[in-house]
Write an enzyme that holds these catalytic residues in place. Structure first.
Site, PDB file in Angstrom:
ATOM      1  CB  CYS B  10      -0.927  -0.002   1.204  1.00 21.96           C
ATOM      2  SG  CYS B  10      -0.055  -0.163   2.762  1.00 21.96           S
ATOM      3  CB  CYS B  13       3.992  -0.468   2.522  1.00 20.84           C
ATOM      4  SG  CYS B  13       2.480  -1.086   3.247  1.00 20.84           S
TER       5      CYS B  13
END
Lengths: 322, 76
Positions: B10, B13
């Site tokens: 995502c 991250c």
């Protein structure tokens, strides 16, 4: 709560922009500025406060709490913890695996997964801004009820075989729950405020813009006729349209507010909002990694039906709410 | 030093990954930074909230995107 702002924006529109409040344009422009400022103030305060509380409930701790409860108490606890545990769709898979591995029943896990996205701080803040305390709190309460009932039903259907086999083989490591200082929590909360506002402002502005158009120009009698509380299909249509609209969820609230002012049923508008948040396509694609299509189907069907029922309930008691 | 960023890919991250690389560069230390996107491996660390920062096999922070300055504290 925001009468002062209403008044100030009114002065601004009439005296600085020189547009009469009696015109379509004046009323639309007023709605746009008033709503934007109000929502930004409330979003900032609410996201900060809720994020601060959330920093006490990392998913690892939530999991440990849930291991202690079984049966319906487990479903209720899971839904309640779903409110305070930070959640984003990108974490739904590790969360699901962690819960299942810890032996938390599937139904209880789903109570959490259903309530958590429905009741989120941003939706709560915007509801508060648009409709006031009563509706914001009832929204939270129904979000919990939908999660509890959905979880109990999924639990009763014994669908453990619909979870991908490898999930049961994963060994989850032990991790120490990080001790946060007061400063860490404040930073976490401020970071969340920035993060959420950065993520949603564009949808919010578009939503408020459309809301302003509706507010200034939409013909109230027509809307009330087709989407008012008396049209039995309005709720179902709202839910079906809401599912693919995930990222625009928060932007839809100002639209909902303007529509309700024009006579659209409040239950219809709330169902639409719940559908956009609870049944998002990206989350289902992620969940597909851990559960089989049948269980995803059951999850969507049960949650969807529950949301539709909530819509009818709200339409039924609307006169008491506004 | 081996640094791992756990996360399912995502945007948060990725941000943590970039910040960590920046921190390593600024500190001038000898460290490899790698992304871990496989759920089995992520779960093996006991992490349920991504992204997480793992330094030499130990989970330092999870569920938050740290700023470059804050990451440095964990790398010294």
């Amino acid at each position: 709560m925001f009468d002062w702002l209403d008044y100030l924006v009114g002065l601004f529109v009439e005296n600085v922009l020189k547009i009469s409040m009696e015109t379509h344009l004046g009323s639309g422009v007023h709605f746009f500025f008033y709503d934007t400022i109000k929502i930004i103030i409330l979003l900032g305060i609410m996201i900060f406060a809720i994020s601060y509380i959330r920093s006490y409930f990392p998913p690892e701790r939530t999991k440990k709490i849930l291991e202690r409860f079984s049966g319906i108490t487990g479903n209720i606890m899971a839904s309640l913890l779903g409110i305070v545990t930070p959640f984003c769709s990108c974490s739904s898979v590790p969360l699901f695996i962690g819960f299942v591995e810890a032996g938390i029943p599937l139904g209880v896990t789903f109570s959490f997964l259903i309530t958590s996205p429905i009741v989120n701080e941003a939706a709560f803040a915007i509801l508060l801004a648009s409709f006031g305390w009563k509706i914001a709190l009832i929204y939270v309460a129904t979000g919990v009820v939908v999660g509890v009932v959905g979880g109990i039903l999924i639990g009763a259907m014994k669908l453990e075989g619909e979870v991908e086999e490898y999930v049961y083989q994963i060994k989850v490591g032990e991790v120490d729950i990080e001790e946060m200082t007061h400063k860490d929590r404040v930073e976490f909360a401020v970071g969340n405020v920035k993060d959420i506002i950065k993520r949603i402002w564009i949808f919010l502005m578009i939503g408020i813009g459309i809301g302003a158009l509706i507010h200034g120009w939409a013909p109230a009698p027509l809307l009330a006729k087709y989407a008012g509380p008396d049209n039995p299909f309005a709720v179902i249509v709202a839910v079906i349209f809401g599912i693919p609209l995930y990222s625009n969820a928060l932007g839809t609230i100002p639209i909902a507010e303007a529509l309700i002012n024009k006579g659209v049923g409040i239950g219809t508008a709330l169902s639409f909002m719940m559908a956009t948040t609870a049944l998002s396509l990206p989350e289902m694609i992620l969940l597909r990694k851990v559960i089989k299509p049948k269980l995803i189907g059951v999850f969507v069907a049960i949650t969807g039906i529950a949301i539709i029922l909530v819509g009818y309930l709200f339409n039924g008691i609307a006169h008491w709410l506004i | 030093m081996i640094i791992k960023i756990l996360g399912s890919g995502c945007s948060n991250c990725k941000k943590l990954y970039d910040n960590t690389k920046e921190a390593v560069k600024e500190l001038g230390i000898d460290a490899t930074v790698e992304k871990v996107e496989d759920f089995k491996e992520i779960m093996a660390y006991g992490v349920m909230k991504t992204p997480a920062l793992v330094v030499d096999g130990k989970v330092k922070v999870m569920g938050r995107v740290l700023k470059v300055e804050d990451i440095k504290k964990y790398l010294k």
